[in-house]
Design a protein around this motif. Sequence first.
Motif, mmCIF file in Angstrom:
data_model
loop_
_atom_site.group_PDB
_atom_site.id
_atom_site.type_symbol
_atom_site.label_atom_id
_atom_site.label_comp_id
_atom_site.label_asym_id
_atom_site.label_seq_id
_atom_site.Cartn_x
_atom_site.Cartn_y
_atom_site.Cartn_z
ATOM 1 N N PHE E 16 -44.966 63.845 16.492
ATOM 2 C CA PHE E 16 -46.321 63.404 16.845
ATOM 3 C C PHE E 16 -46.929 64.406 17.799
ATOM 4 C CE2 PHE E 16 -44.565 59.117 15.950
ATOM 5 C CZ PHE E 16 -45.468 58.751 14.980
ATOM 6 N N MET E 18 -49.462 64.518 20.620
ATOM 7 C CA MET E 18 -50.264 63.656 21.476
ATOM 8 C C MET E 18 -51.496 64.434 21.879
ATOM 9 S SD MET E 18 -48.583 60.752 22.088
ATOM 10 C CE MET E 18 -48.832 60.183 23.747
ATOM 11 N N ILE E 27 -44.237 65.309 20.377
ATOM 12 C CA ILE E 27 -43.122 64.398 20.575
ATOM 13 C C ILE E 27 -42.340 64.314 19.286
ATOM 14 C CG2 ILE E 27 -42.529 61.989 20.921
ATOM 15 C CD1 ILE E 27 -44.934 61.835 22.774
ATOM 16 N N ALA E 29 -40.396 62.204 17.505
ATOM 17 C CA ALA E 29 -40.056 60.791 17.554
ATOM 18 C C ALA E 29 -38.786 60.523 16.754
ATOM 19 C CB ALA E 29 -41.199 59.964 16.998
ATOM 20 N N GLU E 50 -32.526 52.839 22.622
ATOM 21 C CA GLU E 50 -33.380 52.505 23.760
ATOM 22 C C GLU E 50 -34.843 52.500 23.311
ATOM 23 O OE1 GLU E 50 -33.418 55.505 26.730
ATOM 24 O OE2 GLU E 50 -33.645 57.105 25.283
ATOM 25 N N SER E 51 -35.685 52.052 24.170
ATOM 26 C CA SER E 51 -37.071 51.980 23.745
ATOM 27 C C SER E 51 -37.648 53.386 23.686
ATOM 28 C CB SER E 51 -37.842 51.030 24.648
ATOM 29 O OG SER E 51 -38.612 51.654 25.550
ATOM 30 N N GLY E 52 -38.419 53.630 22.662
ATOM 31 C CA GLY E 52 -38.970 54.961 22.455
ATOM 32 C C GLY E 52 -38.018 55.902 21.746
ATOM 33 N N SER E 53 -36.934 55.381 21.222
ATOM 34 C CA SER E 53 -35.979 56.286 20.588
ATOM 35 C C SER E 53 -36.334 56.567 19.131
ATOM 36 C CB SER E 53 -34.567 55.714 20.684
ATOM 37 O OG SER E 53 -34.531 54.455 20.059
ATOM 38 N N GLY E 54 -37.410 55.995 18.650
ATOM 39 C CA GLY E 54 -37.870 56.347 17.312
ATOM 40 C C GLY E 54 -37.555 55.312 16.258
ATOM 41 N N LYS E 55 -37.127 54.150 16.683
ATOM 42 C CA LYS E 55 -36.752 53.121 15.714
ATOM 43 C C LYS E 55 -37.967 52.686 14.889
ATOM 44 C CE LYS E 55 -35.363 50.221 18.914
ATOM 45 N NZ LYS E 55 -35.701 50.904 20.167
ATOM 46 N N THR E 56 -39.020 52.369 15.583
ATOM 47 C CA THR E 56 -40.203 51.889 14.874
ATOM 48 C C THR E 56 -40.758 52.979 13.970
ATOM 49 O OG1 THR E 56 -40.726 50.380 16.656
ATOM 50 C CG2 THR E 56 -42.535 50.972 15.189
ATOM 51 N N THR E 57 -40.767 54.187 14.465
ATOM 52 C CA THR E 57 -41.290 55.284 13.653
ATOM 53 C C THR E 57 -40.484 55.434 12.372
ATOM 54 O OG1 THR E 57 -41.876 56.359 15.723
ATOM 55 C CG2 THR E 57 -41.938 57.712 13.741
ATOM 56 N N GLU E 183 -37.436 44.543 15.341
ATOM 57 C CA GLU E 183 -37.247 43.641 16.491
ATOM 58 C C GLU E 183 -37.762 42.237 16.190
ATOM 59 O OE1 GLU E 183 -37.961 45.142 20.300
ATOM 60 O OE2 GLU E 183 -37.936 47.249 19.692
ATOM 61 N N HIS E 216 -32.802 46.240 20.050
ATOM 62 C CA HIS E 216 -32.017 46.900 21.092
ATOM 63 C C HIS E 216 -31.049 45.911 21.722
ATOM 64 C CE1 HIS E 216 -36.090 46.346 23.218
ATOM 65 N NE2 HIS E 216 -35.373 45.279 23.424
HETATM 66 N N1 LIG Z 1 -48.850 57.123 16.563
HETATM 67 C C1 LIG Z 1 -48.163 57.780 17.513
HETATM 68 N N2 LIG Z 1 -48.740 58.840 18.123
HETATM 69 C C2 LIG Z 1 -48.086 59.511 19.059
HETATM 70 N N3 LIG Z 1 -46.858 59.215 19.490
HETATM 71 C C3 LIG Z 1 -46.229 58.159 18.929
HETATM 72 C C4 LIG Z 1 -46.865 57.390 17.925
HETATM 73 N N4 LIG Z 1 -46.008 56.404 17.550
HETATM 74 C C5 LIG Z 1 -44.891 56.561 18.315
HETATM 75 N N5 LIG Z 1 -45.030 57.618 19.131
HETATM 76 C C6 LIG Z 1 -44.018 58.118 20.077
HETATM 77 O O1 LIG Z 1 -42.843 58.324 19.381
HETATM 78 C C7 LIG Z 1 -41.723 57.920 20.142
HETATM 79 C C8 LIG Z 1 -40.908 56.921 19.360
HETATM 80 O O2 LIG Z 1 -41.629 55.722 19.257
HETATM 81 P P1 LIG Z 1 -41.125 54.418 18.499
HETATM 82 O O3 LIG Z 1 -42.202 53.415 18.559
HETATM 83 O O4 LIG Z 1 -40.637 54.794 17.154
HETATM 84 O O5 LIG Z 1 -39.897 53.945 19.379
HETATM 85 P P2 LIG Z 1 -39.047 52.598 19.317
HETATM 86 O O6 LIG Z 1 -37.675 53.012 19.276
HETATM 87 O O7 LIG Z 1 -39.573 51.744 18.259
HETATM 88 O O8 LIG Z 1 -39.375 51.973 20.733
HETATM 89 P P3 LIG Z 1 -39.466 50.415 21.165
HETATM 90 O O9 LIG Z 1 -38.097 49.981 21.365
HETATM 91 O O10 LIG Z 1 -40.232 50.490 22.434
HETATM 92 O O11 LIG Z 1 -40.191 49.730 20.089
HETATM 93 C C9 LIG Z 1 -42.241 57.357 21.449
HETATM 94 O O12 LIG Z 1 -42.120 58.313 22.448
HETATM 95 C C10 LIG Z 1 -43.699 57.070 21.141
HETATM 96 O O13 LIG Z 1 -44.464 57.272 22.299
#
Ligand SMILES: Nc1ncnc2c1ncn2[C@@H]1O[C@H](COP(=O)(O)OP(=O)(O)OP(=O)(O)O)[C@@H](O)[C@H]1O
Lengths: 334, 614, 285, 326, 304
Positions: E16, E18, E27, E29, E50-57, E183, E216
């Motif tokens: 990503f 930013m 970033i 992700a 952990e949070s922000g580790s890229g799971k959602t992405t 989640e 998590h």
């Molecule tokens: N649309 C986007 N634009 C820019 N950065 C993004 C975007 N979506 C996610 N990120 C960044 O990518 C990284 C991974 O995000 P992601 O949401 O996949 O984490 P996660 O593991 O799902 O976290 P959580 O446990 O908080 O849900 C984070 O640092 C987030 O800030």
Amino acid sequence: MKDYLTFALKRFLQLLAVVFTGISVAFFVSYLSPISPVETIIGRVSGQSAYSPQAIASLRETLTELFGLNVPLHERYFNFLGRLLVGDLGPSLLAFPTPAMKLVMLALPWTVGLLAVSTILTWLIGNILGGLAGYYQNSRLLKAFGVIAIGIQPIPYYIVAFLMVIIFGFLWPVLPISGGFAMNVRPSWSPEFIVSILRHAILPAASLVIVGLGTWFLGMRALVSNIVTEDYVTYAELAGVERRRIVSSYVIRNAMVPQLTALAMALGGIFSGTIITEQVFAYPGLGTLLVRAVNAGDSAVVLAVSCIAVIAVATAIFLIDLIHPLLDPRIKAQ
Amino acid sequence: QEEEAAAPPLNEFPREETLIINNPEPPAINPDMFNMWVAGNGAAWSNGLHQLVLDTLWFIDPDAGLDGALYNQLAKDVWQYNEDFTEMTVQLREGILWSDGEEFTADDVVFTVETQMETPGMVWSAPFSQYVESVEAVDDYTVHFKLKEPNSRFHSIFSVRWNGAWIMPEHIFSEVEDVTAFDFNPPVGLGPYTLHSYDPNGYWYIWEKREDWDKTALAEWGEPGPKYVIYRSIPSTDSRLIDMVNGDLDMIHDLTPEGMFSLIKQSEISRGWFPGFPYAHPDPTLPMVIFNHQNEKFQDKRVRWALALMLDARAISMASYRGAATLSAIAIPPTGTHPRDYHAPLQDWLIDYELDTGSRTIKPYDPTIGLQVADMVRPQFGEEVPTDEEAIRTAFGYGWWKQDVEAATELLEAAGFTKQGNQWMMPNGEPFAFTLNTFQEGVINRMGTMIAQQWSQQGIQVTAEADPEIYRSTLPLGQYEAATAWSIETWGGDPDLSFFLDSWHSDYVAEPGERQPHRNWQRWKNPKLDEIIEEVRKTEFTDPRNLELGHEFVKLMVEEMPVIPVMSFNVFSAYDTRYWTGFPTAEENPYANIVTNWANSKYILTQLKPTKQQ
Amino acid sequence: MFSVVRDLIRYNIEFTIGVMLVGVIVAFSLLSFFSPVDPTAIYTTIPDMPPSGEYWFGTNSRGQDLFWHLAFAFRNTLFFGLTVAVLSRIISITVGLTAGYLGGWADRTLMFFNDIFVAIPIFPILILFYFVLRSDLTMMKLALIMACFGWPFDARLIRSVALGLKHREFTRHAVFAGMSPARIMYEEHLPYVMPIVFSTAMANMIWSIGLEVTLAVLGFTNINVPTVGTALYWANNHSAMVVGVWWWIVIPVVLIVMTFLGLFLLAVSMNEYIDPRSRLRRMGA
Amino acid sequence: MNYFGVEREVRAVDDVTMRVKANEIYGIAGESSSGKTSFIKVLAAAIRPPFRIVDGSVTYRFNGTPIDVAHAGEDEIAKIRWKHLSYIMQGSMSVLNPVRRVHSAFKDFAFRPMGLKREAFWEAVEAHLARLHLEPGVLRAYPHELSGGMRQRVTIALATVCQPEFIIADEPTTALDVVVQKDVLAMIREVQQALGSSVVFVTHDMSVHANITDRLAIVYAGRIVEEAPTRTIFTAARHPYTRHLVASLPRIGDTSPKPSLEGRPPSLAEPPAGCRFHPRCPIAIERCRKEVPVLEERPGGHRVACFRADEALSPAKVLHVEESLS
Amino acid sequence: MSASPLLDVRDVSKVFTMGGVLSRKQIKAVNEVSFALSAKKPEIFTIIGESGSGKTTLARMILGSEVPTSGELLFEGKDIAARRGAERLAFMARVQPIFQNPFEAFNPLKRVDRYLASTARRFLNARTEAEMEGPMDEALQHVGLSLREVKGRFPHELSGGQLQRTAIARALISKPSVIVADEPVSMVDASLRMAIVNLFKRLRNELGVTIIYITHDLATAYYISDRIIIMQKGHVVEMGPARPILEAPQHPYSQLLKRSVLSFDGAGGGRITRSGREEVDTSAEALIKGRLKPAGDGRLVRVG
Ligand SMILES: Nc1ncnc2c1ncn2[C@@H]1O[C@H](COP(=O)(O)OP(=O)(O)OP(=O)(O)O)[C@@H](O)[C@H]1O
Ligand SMILES: Nc1ncnc2c1ncn2[C@@H]1O[C@H](COP(=O)(O)OP(=O)(O)OP(=O)(O)O)[C@@H](O)[C@H]1O
Ligand SMILES: [Mg+2]
Ligand SMILES: [Mg+2]
């Protein structure tokens, strides 16, 4: 910083595009006018004396050539663009060959002065009162003010302005009701002149403020009544932060961003918003010039005013977009 | 100007030395421009420039004048034509100075004419080029014109009714490279005032009396009273009223009828031209219904007469002027000296005038209409309404056509029209319907609306259209069916009709779609009319024969009814006697038109005395 | 629907007053359909009569019965204001939601046009239209022209809300429930912007009617059509303010204030009804 | 204590009596919407219209003088706020003003109560931040520039910088991931011990309670159903709801089927008659439907509100709730 | 043994940018993640981190809502990102998401059944009311609800558990083979959490749906997962059979995670200690250097 500059540059290019398109639209619109400046002048001049058909025809020819109306539209458009680059909008057809820009510049300071000041004043007062009304929702005084604001808001501006004239110029004649300054002072930076300007501006400005206040007041009140439910406001209250500080730094500060954007747009509107003020208060300004220019088919002046309006509004939006990220640290400009 | 800015003088204009006049025009577009000889440069005229500063050879007043309506202004005497009107000689006054001290001579006149002939696009370029063969200064005080063709009215170019060909200062303009781009600021003039200061935005101009005012032509009629004269542009008519009540304005150009009534009620010291109702000053212009004679609907005079007879003049007077109209059944404005010359002498002819409706003859004229209107307004205005019959005639008019629907019906039927239900059908079977273009506001608009409404009630579908461009394009280009406006304007102070009549010659009638020169907007052609015009052309201006020809014209107009004359254009000018007295009045001293944008209004200044009322 | 209105009337005093005010004005303007007089005819009654039992709103200096004249004027003005508001709402909703939801190029293009429409001065254009069309400049045409200029600011507002909605989970949920972008915008997002639509609709009506009055007072509309603007134009033309025919001005102003007071109260109570937050709170969730 | 909702009366907190001792962490657990936040707001004197306290009192004893914040005037309460009594609000992500930097919050909140000179004040703030392992640099940041954990710690620092005797914390760790959560919890404990303050700690996460609180109250539908030292709750709970909560906790290494509790939590607007848990209670008897059980003292500082609390049933029997869904 | 797996994630990365006004940073992700799900054996595949580790992405890329920067995701052998129009619709029918917050996943202003109806209409081509209601009810029955209970209800009229189950039922309507649950229990009550988790197990067993379970919460992961990947800063640090990994994690980060899970032993002792995050090398460099290596019991561990 570099990123900000890139952003600013991109945004600036967009500004240029908007200005270019806006001005082009203005050009073609103003040339759509069915009113011919040549015929207008012929009508006026030939009324002075017995003009034979031949005399009319020769005058028409002379003027058409003089005004450059004998070239095709697209050529005129490119000429116009070329001149625009050097800031020349050509001669006014209403006051040939005085440059259109000169006529506009004569009126512009008055319009900008009166409207910018009263718009900003309106904005400030409206927002402060609206902010307080949104925060102190139980205050009787502010509630009453809200009702008044809602009531005044839809009254046509013309009526408000004229009432000011009648009240302060007729029933209780304390203020000048016409002109930009008294006839016995010369324009200069002397105190007399400035006082005179201010005295003459009171009624026009007051009428504009009265009419505009309601909108800002209601807008701000609605914004603030949403903001006060935010956690950070509640939390600050619980922490015993002084009310004054909460209102200013927490509530109004957060409401400021959308209101500033709206202000930029409102400031843009001032270029066509003065005609009634000028008519009622015999106040100098662009409105009268604009109406007369349209009326006489003076496309050069119409275009000059339109260009200034387009540039000013587009620039205002541009500036707001530029400072937006500075005002609201959360904004990630795209 | 730089120096002025450094040390601003705080000028005072003592009220007892200052006359404040309302300039009816909007603020000057190009306030720094005083070169009013160039067409379309945005120079303002009615701001005092042509009233107080500029001058020309003769003035003809629309009213009685100080001693006669004709003033020899820069000319020592009246014009002298040769036998066949191909040459004109003018003797100029001596000892007249331009405001910068230079002497006024024949060279200035010659320069004025020659410059404009050489420079197309100036205001008088076209007429000079058309008429003048050559002009020369015989000596310093004699100018000799050679004309291209016989013209007994050539002097009228230099005769001001509300304006005329002003003389240019040669010593200034000859120095200028491009006359058309010159701003003539500050203006150098022959009038008794010079420019003192002006609003950079064009709302006001202040003029100051010259030290050497006695070196101007006006001095002949006395010293102008006010030291300063201020012309103020006040767009809102209501503000004019407020300013006058507050003592900030001495002369108002125009109010609404209602505003005038209100001013009279509120202020003892304010008044209009007439001492009482209808107050307004009648301009020598004649609001009327103009038919487009190139439109086939109006080519039958029976139709035009029928339309005239359907009208109720009383209602029109009430609707347009609240009764304060000065009606005229004939094609001469009932103003200035015209009632004496035309209306009174023709009264009996009108009373006896017979009209053939196709099935009978009627006498359509009603000499009591003015009296009837006076009776109608009396309940509201009481003593303000005159009771003397003569006074009523000057104020309300000598009479008008009596509304006669029956006769109108007969006329229309004779012309082949038929009535279906309440709708008149034309001979071709289509409904008789048309648009009546009228002014956008003011009394003429009200008049047009009322006339359209009356016709509609009689079964003719007439819609009144408020037309902002009526004089600019509608009338000149003939883009209308019928209109309320005027195509008759006269000198007012003289029975000669050449002011408008010459332009009515059929030679000037343009083809449909072409631009019609002023003022035959109706594009009416008539051989009898051409005869009259041609004879006028051969008759000297002061010849009594002109009046006879005028009477012939009037009778022809009644006969043919090419336009329906309604009334004079009454202007609700008002003045205030708080600081100045000596203004002209209708009843005692009708020496000048009080309408402030007319150049003739300068004569008023010589009669004004401060009231000295503190 | 009916029960909702009934409940609102019963429990919401603001709504009740709003309905009453707007109802009175609407009923008044609808009366014009049964008017015994022609609104363009002049001198049909004695002029300058103050309000009385015979002439409820008095008569004006043109000899018209103000009651009927204003009934026509309000019919035209309300129709006009409403048309502008509705049309410009449609544009601003479409543009705002599309720009906000689709983002990217669509967003940039739409906002580019948005900026242009904000920047072009409307006043000379309106006057030009008057000169081109003159008496053909009907209320409908004027409304169309104004609607073309009345949307950009509100479109921006709507877009900013839509931008936020785009990232809400229910939007993604809707995508995977197979809803098309159009459906998502109109069914999922529209309700969220309705409060903005309502409050800006009112501001827009005030704006358009105010502009109509300005144009009319200057004589740049078809002055033979009775509207609030032309009523004031004629009043001005007859110096009603200084002459003392106050009812010619006061009555239309009072009526217009009533109209907008009513609309304002309606908008407030409707917002409370539509606003998810207050509605949820009301329903005790 | 109860309060009113907008249109319907919602008794969010009903008839709760509790004491918090000095220098302890008192936990409150319960499902969401069970009234935890509402109760805490009463404690923090943060009740705003449309809510109101119907009855009851909340008395603090700071420096020996009692003050009843449920009835005291706003001025009086303002005197004890932050200096003696501070509050960590739920949703710590949104409690910081988004458009101002963090240091301004410290200045607004703590400058006056601490009564220090400017320089001394910032020194104290920085020292306190260090205690929470925060760089002084965070003071210059905007809230959105901080990570969730940092923001949470800033909020905690804000609430504790004046070293209050009583801290009320509402779910301060919900939005954090496990690693950060553990750190933040440890820091709260550290700060509490360093200051010797009392903390009321609210969360629905039983594992957090297990690790940080000294005593624990279980709330169900606006009422405390059980209160005991934390260890007792986890080992010898008497209320069926508590037992269910504890038993359903999954643990690593434990693959035995975990029961789930059926039915929906009661609406506080229309709570069921009698014991509020009875519709979902596996051991409910007729009496539970009619009478409201009161909180009764048991040995070992244990209080419980259940008619069948003494039947000392084996966990298996109580939790014989099928692993079913319908 | 069919050649192509159901879902094949190959070296997928997502970067990503930013676009901050005052700062621009990239970033990573998700960084070179690979795994495959078999069509034959439905499983609960857990992604933890952990949070922000890229799971959602990662989940969003699997759903096709996000296009990977590099690498490819194949579903039944076809690239997910390349599917457009009807193909995309068909894909959506096969892979469905469940969201974190049941209250957020439904528009509070709309009835919940319209999501179900829309799904039935679009993915099953149901035309009539009756055609839609059959599959809707069937899906609801699977999660222990019925159409009668749900129809015409607004979100606020249902409890969180009911809503989350409705959301799951909605995802089941089109008979998907994969459900991506991001989640799904972190926002529901403790007492409901197990009900949902148990439901997943049943869906796998009875309907043969593969569930990608993102969380998590190590405890529930342990409770239901078949396989697991542990992510840190976009990188997979450990991957393989769930229980062995969670019982004895090998990568330092996995160990840190496990250590941070709050235990119930000694509840009430009030002796909580820090996670010791500082001691573990969580820097990006260590991750980039590392390579995933097999570690005996079927797991892969990043070592470097
Ligand atoms: N649309 C986007 N634009 C820019 N950065 C993004 C975007 N979506 C996610 N990120 C960044 O990518 C990284 C991974 O995000 P992601 O949401 O996949 O984490 P996660 O593991 O799902 O976290 P959580 O446990 O908080 O849900 C984070 O640092 C987030 O800030
Ligand atoms: N503003 C409000 N209006 C009406 N009812 C409310 C409001 N705020 C809370 N409630 C109700 O009060 C009850 C208790 O809510 P409270 O926030 O105290 O619960 P909680 O236990 O803190 O829940 P959570 O774990 O979600 O924080 C709930 O039923 C809720 O619906
Ligand atoms: Mg809570
Ligand atoms: Mg996530």
